[in-house]
Write a protein that holds these residues in place. Structure first.
Motif, PDB file in Angstrom:
ATOM      1  N   THR B 254       0.836  -1.204   0.000  1.00 50.48           N
ATOM      2  CA  THR B 254       0.000   0.000   0.000  1.00 50.48           C
ATOM      3  C   THR B 254       0.869   1.252   0.000  1.00 50.48           C
ATOM      4  N   SER B 255       1.844   1.277   0.889  1.00 50.44           N
ATOM      5  CA  SER B 255       2.710   2.459   0.982  1.00 50.44           C
ATOM      6  C   SER B 255       3.433   2.722  -0.322  1.00 50.44           C
ATOM      7  N   CYS B 256       3.997   1.647  -0.900  1.00 53.15           N
ATOM      8  CA  CYS B 256       4.726   1.812  -2.157  1.00 53.15           C
ATOM      9  C   CYS B 256       3.819   2.395  -3.225  1.00 53.15           C
ATOM     10  N   LEU B 257       2.623   1.834  -3.316  1.00 54.50           N
ATOM     11  CA  LEU B 257       1.709   2.305  -4.354  1.00 54.50           C
ATOM     12  C   LEU B 257       1.328   3.763  -4.114  1.00 54.50           C
ATOM     13  N   LEU B 258       0.968   4.079  -2.851  1.00 52.84           N
ATOM     14  CA  LEU B 258       0.500   5.431  -2.578  1.00 52.84           C
ATOM     15  C   LEU B 258       1.587   6.467  -2.843  1.00 52.84           C
ATOM     16  N   PHE B 259       2.811   6.100  -2.506  1.00 51.37           N
ATOM     17  CA  PHE B 259       3.876   7.086  -2.709  1.00 51.37           C
ATOM     18  C   PHE B 259       4.480   7.028  -4.103  1.00 51.37           C
ATOM     19  N   GLY B 260       4.387   5.856  -4.706  1.00 52.47           N
ATOM     20  CA  GLY B 260       5.020   5.709  -6.011  1.00 52.47           C
ATOM     21  C   GLY B 260       4.156   6.180  -7.163  1.00 52.47           C
ATOM     22  N   LEU B 261       2.889   5.873  -7.089  1.00 51.85           N
ATOM     23  CA  LEU B 261       2.027   6.133  -8.247  1.00 51.85           C
ATOM     24  C   LEU B 261       1.931   7.609  -8.637  1.00 51.85           C
ATOM     25  N   PRO B 262       1.862   8.536  -7.660  1.00 53.68           N
ATOM     26  CA  PRO B 262       1.764   9.933  -8.086  1.00 53.68           C
ATOM     27  C   PRO B 262       2.910  10.375  -8.998  1.00 53.68           C
ATOM     28  N   TRP B 263       4.034   9.642  -9.000  1.00 49.55           N
ATOM     29  CA  TRP B 263       5.122   9.973  -9.925  1.00 49.55           C
ATOM     30  C   TRP B 263       4.668   9.827 -11.373  1.00 49.55           C
ATOM     31  N   LEU B 264       3.732   8.939 -11.565  1.00 49.08           N
ATOM     32  CA  LEU B 264       3.261   8.712 -12.933  1.00 49.08           C
ATOM     33  C   LEU B 264       2.448   9.885 -13.465  1.00 49.08           C
ATOM     34  N   SER B 265       1.878  10.610 -12.560  1.00 45.27           N
ATOM     35  CA  SER B 265       1.001  11.694 -12.972  1.00 45.27           C
ATOM     36  C   SER B 265       1.822  12.959 -13.200  1.00 45.27           C
ATOM     37  N   SER B 266       1.426  13.745 -14.189  1.00 43.78           N
ATOM     38  CA  SER B 266       2.140  14.987 -14.444  1.00 43.78           C
ATOM     39  C   SER B 266       1.517  16.117 -13.640  1.00 43.78           C
ATOM     40  N   CYS B 267       2.275  17.183 -13.481  1.00 49.15           N
ATOM     41  CA  CYS B 267       1.780  18.314 -12.691  1.00 49.15           C
ATOM     42  C   CYS B 267       0.775  19.123 -13.500  1.00 49.15           C
ATOM     43  N   LEU B 268      -0.301  19.528 -12.814  1.00 52.73           N
ATOM     44  CA  LEU B 268      -1.309  20.353 -13.467  1.00 52.73           C
ATOM     45  C   LEU B 268      -1.222  21.759 -12.900  1.00 52.73           C
ATOM     46  N   PRO B 269      -1.450  22.769 -13.760  1.00 50.55           N
ATOM     47  CA  PRO B 269      -1.442  24.136 -13.224  1.00 50.55           C
ATOM     48  C   PRO B 269      -2.660  24.371 -12.337  1.00 50.55           C
ATOM     49  N   CYS B 270      -2.475  25.145 -11.292  1.00 50.08           N
ATOM     50  CA  CYS B 270      -3.588  25.432 -10.392  1.00 50.08           C
ATOM     51  C   CYS B 270      -4.684  26.191 -11.129  1.00 50.08           C
ATOM     52  N   ILE B 334      -8.136   1.895 -10.422  1.00 51.08           N
ATOM     53  CA  ILE B 334      -7.570   0.535 -10.421  1.00 51.08           C
ATOM     54  C   ILE B 334      -6.859   0.252  -9.090  1.00 51.08           C
ATOM     55  N   THR B 335      -6.098   1.259  -8.625  1.00 46.58           N
ATOM     56  CA  THR B 335      -5.396   1.070  -7.347  1.00 46.58           C
ATOM     57  C   THR B 335      -6.379   0.814  -6.214  1.00 46.58           C
ATOM     58  N   SER B 336      -7.437   1.630  -6.147  1.00 43.82           N
ATOM     59  CA  SER B 336      -8.428   1.448  -5.085  1.00 43.82           C
ATOM     60  C   SER B 336      -9.061   0.075  -5.176  1.00 43.82           C
ATOM     61  N   TYR B 337      -9.393  -0.312  -6.373  1.00 48.15           N
ATOM     62  CA  TYR B 337     -10.051  -1.606  -6.594  1.00 48.15           C
ATOM     63  C   TYR B 337      -9.168  -2.731  -6.056  1.00 48.15           C
ATOM     64  N   VAL B 338      -7.883  -2.687  -6.443  1.00 46.90           N
ATOM     65  CA  VAL B 338      -6.966  -3.759  -6.058  1.00 46.90           C
ATOM     66  C   VAL B 338      -6.669  -3.709  -4.566  1.00 46.90           C
ATOM     67  N   LEU B 339      -6.364  -2.499  -4.058  1.00 46.36           N
ATOM     68  CA  LEU B 339      -6.005  -2.385  -2.641  1.00 46.36           C
ATOM     69  C   LEU B 339      -7.184  -2.718  -1.737  1.00 46.36           C
ATOM     70  N   GLY B 340      -8.385  -2.334  -2.166  1.00 48.98           N
ATOM     71  CA  GLY B 340      -9.581  -2.654  -1.382  1.00 48.98           C
ATOM     72  C   GLY B 340      -9.701  -4.148  -1.180  1.00 48.98           C
ATOM     73  N   ILE B 341      -9.428  -4.894  -2.250  1.00 44.18           N
ATOM     74  CA  ILE B 341      -9.531  -6.354  -2.170  1.00 44.18           C
ATOM     75  C   ILE B 341      -8.396  -6.929  -1.323  1.00 44.18           C
ATOM     76  N   LEU B 342      -7.185  -6.382  -1.532  1.00 46.19           N
ATOM     77  CA  LEU B 342      -6.021  -6.932  -0.832  1.00 46.19           C
ATOM     78  C   LEU B 342      -6.027  -6.617   0.665  1.00 46.19           C
ATOM     79  N   SER B 343      -6.623  -5.473   1.041  1.00 43.36           N
ATOM     80  CA  SER B 343      -6.525  -5.045   2.436  1.00 43.36           C
ATOM     81  C   SER B 343      -7.529  -5.731   3.335  1.00 43.36           C
ATOM     82  N   TYR B 344      -8.584  -6.276   2.763  1.00 49.60           N
ATOM     83  CA  TYR B 344      -9.594  -6.935   3.583  1.00 49.60           C
ATOM     84  C   TYR B 344      -9.145  -8.366   3.853  1.00 49.60           C
TER      85      TYR B 344
END
Lengths: 679, 679
Positions: B254-270, B334-344
């Protein structure tokens, strides 16, 4: 609707005297011209209404007429009735008379499906009446259905979802204004949304007091309603002329009060920051001019010269704290209270919900005015809480009322207070008498099995209430005997007994229903000699023959023609008997048996003696069977006030066992489960 | 909570490398310092948690820890469990160990009151978890209680009303900001109120599609969850080390995904018109900076670096249509779907509700983004509908989900669409598999009687599933025999048979419960000779002796010490026997008996032979009694997958038969009614 005519007649002298002030009101009356045409229909079909409870159109027309004529009656009851009637029509395979029959609805022709359909219909009625789909489901659950299962929950939910979507769709379509007033206000009837509903812990005590007084007022309302209904019943029993006369009198009284009372109120100057035109000239609004000079309005007239719905809207409205004079509010409360009681029970399709809401709202607003600035709640919210307390005090529901109130006012933030008020008023009122629907059912002598056992029932066993002597049939029985038993008893089920050759005592084989016996007689499934037929007997019959008939279409034993020759023949009952009926031992307490009756939704219950074999040697010649007596609840009707569900099973129209008015409630389909249903 | 530790360990290299961008996130992590202290408690009591299901504090602490550590688990389940445990404590007379005993709670020491209390407790749990008092009542009704009565409805309502008032009061008190984040947002968790929720008939088709896909995704979710749980169970069975290892691994993933995945996303202007500070620096908000330059934000980080509640709030928010990039939304879904299943299923007190809502909201929002301007619904409303569809597809409830969604979002105008979506997704998903709670119950092998009969049950009669030989006791029985029967069988009730002198066959007198037999043995109500005692026997006992004991405190037959001498003595069972048990005839179909079992809330059912007297002469020496076999559902457990309620009645903690997690579900008090209750 008679009232509209009388109101016009009564207005004539005023008109002739040329009082200009009356004119706007008169004009308002004629704004109801759309409904005027219904008046004649109503008069024409009045008698039909009294005799044909399922006459859908009359329900609809009658109620539209009554409500639009400002009679103090609601629309919930007739809406529930309408929904239930449509459902019951489906459940009996449509109506042949009106050419509304479909092949596929034949699957519904059984007790269980018809009951479920009627439950869904009644939920749809509430959903449509208040635009409260979830409230409708819960109302059906809490107050209508005497038997519930999980599948029914989502079916009811489906029904009300369709109602919600259709309503929302029509509102969308009508947004252009082509449909008149329909859809005005959107999905929420009395919107009191407030983003920042400010109330604090200090507001709880006055709200509790509101609940207590609401409970007392509500139970007193039920008490008075009972007395008035008893009086009305004695009048209505004298014939049609008396009925119409009674309805007309109430109509006249209502008209006199509505037009006369505003004279008592003085004119108030229009508020400067009023959000709508003041004084209101036209259909509805918060500021009616009545007899006031320009720039002024009459607050009582603002309430009286609207439909009940608009009156509720006015009372619930926020930022109108100074709009109503306390004396006016008190007069309006008392008038609503009295008229609500007087108007229920006359020959008009009417409901209780709206009058109770109006009365409660006026009471709540009056309390709000008295509280003044000591409370941070505005008067509109006090009116909502007043309605809740009065509804709780009169109808004694909790969850369904709460959700209905939520759905008609759309103020979720007020929820904790509404819950508290409902609980307090219900608890207080329960100390005095029962809920209004139970009271009406009892008053009308309708058979209804309470869902809780009275304390004295714990002292009795089922044997104490059983009626003898036992009527039973042999496995292969003479036609003559069957006809005789059916003609001389009113039972709807009979135990079938076998004289087994291998046993030293007769054997109880099962239970056969009256309706099935009549089918066998009608189809003449006769044998020349008493020889078992087995499954061959089914060749003469199809499953449709045993389908539950519609209301008033049941075969009677008197209609079956059997020749003298056939009377001497036999019927093998074995293939048509329910071989596994529900049984209880004779020592079971009545309370326990009652709960079984209610919870499993039974219509017949066999009482089994405990010492069946012992009896055999002990008292030969009495009841030689394992099954002692059928229909435990059939006997001692008066003494125990427990009614057998099955003795009324030939009357059906609608499960809505509690809602509905006077004449219509003659027709009841109980939520008991027929023995024909296997599970 | 293990996760928090691992997350910090894992962060260390990042910190050391001096990446400045990580710092705000790290700071955010330590915003959880309040909960940090719980970590140690949790590790300390971890093993206790696994063995002592009612250990209230651990439930509370464990769940707070898990939720605050951003594990993909919800709080509804543990809240329900907590509420139920408190209720169960009351129902067993408090806890002597902790000095929490009161005299008045002894009145609750019976099956029915305890079950009712537990139902109320579970409703209170949901009410508190979602601030949804009415939703709590309905959830208890629709999903928790297997047996319902009208009095229970208003008692549950009362409980949740108290919850609502207390919540509202605390929010009022905390308004000053002294209580930290508590009360922020008021009574409504995810407010999406919209005065003018604009949607038209043309919006219905996309909503239907949303429902269909939601149903498919939901049923697939259940399917995957089942597979994962099966896998986890095999790991957890290997011991404590494996359990902790599994929980830690999921935590790391969970930690890896939560901290790692945002790297995939690009920055958006406010956005220029953003209502809140952009980028957000601090606890929660829609615009997380993460690694972006000033004036920009990372949309994935905005979702991941919040608690699930805040993520839902972000997803539901209106006027933020351009805030999220479609790819980010897809990744989040997708992350929520997978983590929801894995965490229960890991050893953490966890619920399903919140993960399902998050996943549904992201799915809905993704559909909303795809629809773009073709729909008049904003993306926030799409997210709400997505949640509804996913909840409906996974949990298959209707009314309760609808009301809960209404109460957490406060958007009444959306009601018709929510109802439609729920129905569609439930219907679609029902075509694939059962609801998630039933699935979990089955997976854990917990005994649960379904409320509907399977088709094959119609083909069987009760005799087919009955287990022989019949174990019975005589009216006056030898102590030795009683002890022997109790020791050699697991039944919780036994028929009592009388050898009547006046009959030529034995007479069945009634049923006596195992618990009562043990009381008689313990109190040594013995007779030297087999002579009836009558009511005198009660002098030795008081009603308290027969009160239902608390969980784990039941007397076992092994604990009763009886001398050799006493073994030869007798007990008169007559005064202690239930003389009117529920009975069915042996020819009754299994389906019909099952419904009786469920609807009347039974624990024992006697199967009566139809030809009792016939058998007597036919096969002397077999079962000479009117009652053939006790506990119809006891036999053939595996084959029929019908479980006897009573065989588990010595395990109780909480009725919440479906909610709750892994280890805790070992303790179940069934909603079946004990035979000790008269009605």
């Amino acid at each position: 609707m008679t009232k509209l005519a009388f109101r016009i007649l009564q207005l004539k002298p005023f008109l002739l005297s040329g009082l200009r002030g009356i004119l706007p009101s008169y004009r308002k009356l004629f704004a109801f011209r759309y409904y005027f045409i219904f008046f004649f229909f109503f008069m024409l079909f009045e008698s039909l209404l009294a005799t044909s409870p399922c006459f859908l159109k009359l329900q609809i027309i009658g109620n539209i007429s009554a409500v639009s004529a400002s009679l103090y009656v609601g629309k919930a009851g007739p809406m529930v009735h309408t929904g239930s009637c449509i459902a019951a029509l489906l459940g009996q395979g449509g109506s042949k008379r009106y050419g509304l029959t479909w092949r596929w609805v034949r699957f519904f022709k059984n007790d269980r499906d018809r009951r479920d359909l009627v439950t869904c219909g009644s939920a749809a009625g509430i959903a449509a009446a208040f635009r409260a789909p979830v409230g409708g489901v819960l109302f059906a659950l809490e107050e209508m259905a005497s038997w519930w299962r999980s599948a029914l929950l989502w079916r009811t939910f489906f029904t009300t979802a369709v109602v919600a979507v259709v309503l929302r769709g029509l509102i969308d379509v009508c947004n252009s204004g082509k449909c008149g007033l329909f859809g005005k206000g959107g999905l929420i009837m009395f919107n009191v949304t407030n983003e920042n509903a400010v109330y604090h812990l200090s507001d709880v005590p006055p709200v509790l007091v509101l609940g207590v007084i609401g409970g007392i007022l509500g139970s007193f309302y039920n008490f008075l309603l009972k007395k008035v209904l008893q009086f009305y019943n004695s009048i209505n029993a004298r014939g049609r002329a008396h009925k119409i006369l009674l309805a007309s009198s109430i109509s006249i009284v209502t008209s006199c009060l509505l037009f006369g009372l505003p004279w008592l109120s003085s004119c108030l100057p229009c508020p400067i920051d009023a959000l709508e035109a003041c004084p209101t000239i036209g259909r509805s609004g918060n500021y009616k001019k009545y007899q006031c000079p320009p720039g002024h309005y009459n607050d009582l007239a603002s309430l009286f010269f609207n439909t009940n719905d608009d009156a509720i809207k006015n009372l619930f409205s926020k930022n109108t704290d100074s709009e109503f004079h306390p004396i006016s509010m008190l007069i309006f409360f008392i008038t609503s209270y009295v008229l609500g009681i007087l108007s229920y029970g006359i020959v008009v399709p009417s409901g209780l919900f709206v009058p109770v809401i109006v009365t409660g709202a006026s009471y709540g607003r009056f309390v709000g005015i008295l509280m003044g600035s000591r409370s941070s709640l505005n008067h509109g919210l006090f009116a909502v809480l007043g309605s809740a307390s009065f509804l709780g005090g009169s109808m004694r529901m909790t969850v369904s009322l709460c959700v209905i109130l939520l759905e008609i006012t759309n103020n979720l933030l007020l929820l904790p207070l509404v819950m508290v008020v409902l609980l307090v008023s219900k608890t207080v009122a329960d100390a005095f008498n029962g809920n209004v629907y139970d009271m009406i059912i009892k008053l009308k002598g309708l058979p209804y099995l309470e869902d809780h056992a009275e304390p004295y029932m714990r002292q009795l066993t089922v044997v104490d209430v059983v009626k003898g002597p036992l009527q039973f049939l042999n496995g292969i029985e003479k036609v003559h005997t069957i006809v005789h038993v059916l003609k001389t008893t009113g039972h709807n089920g009979f135990p079938v007994i076998d004289e087994a050759s291998f046993a030293n005592s007769p054997i109880s084989f099962g239970v056969i229903l009256r309706a099935h016996l009549i089918v066998l007689l009608k189809k003449k499934v006769f044998l020349a000699a008493p020889i078992p037929t087995g499954i061959d007997a089914f060749n003469q019959l199809c499953s449709d023959d045993f389908a539950k008939r519609g209301s008033g279409k049941r075969d009677m034993i008197e209609d079956v023609e059997i020749t003298e020759e056939e009377m001497e023949m036999f019927i093998d009952l074995h293939p048509f008997t329910n071989t596994s009926p529900y049984t209880v031992v004779e020592t079971m307490s009545l309370a326990k048996a009652l709960m079984l009756f209610r919870q499993a939704g039974l219509r017949h219950l066999l009482v089994v003696p405990k010492f069946s074999c012992a009896r055999l040697t002990d008292r030969v010649g009495r009841d030689l069977t394992g099954f002692e007596v059928l229909e435990a609840y059939y006997g001692n009707l008066g003494r125990l006030a427990i009614y057998p569900l099955d003795s009324f099973e030939n009357k059906d129209c609608y499960e809505g066992r509690k809602i509905g008015r006077g004449l219509n409630l003659q027709a009841i389909e109980f939520a008991g489960r027929g023995d024909t249903d296997e599970t």
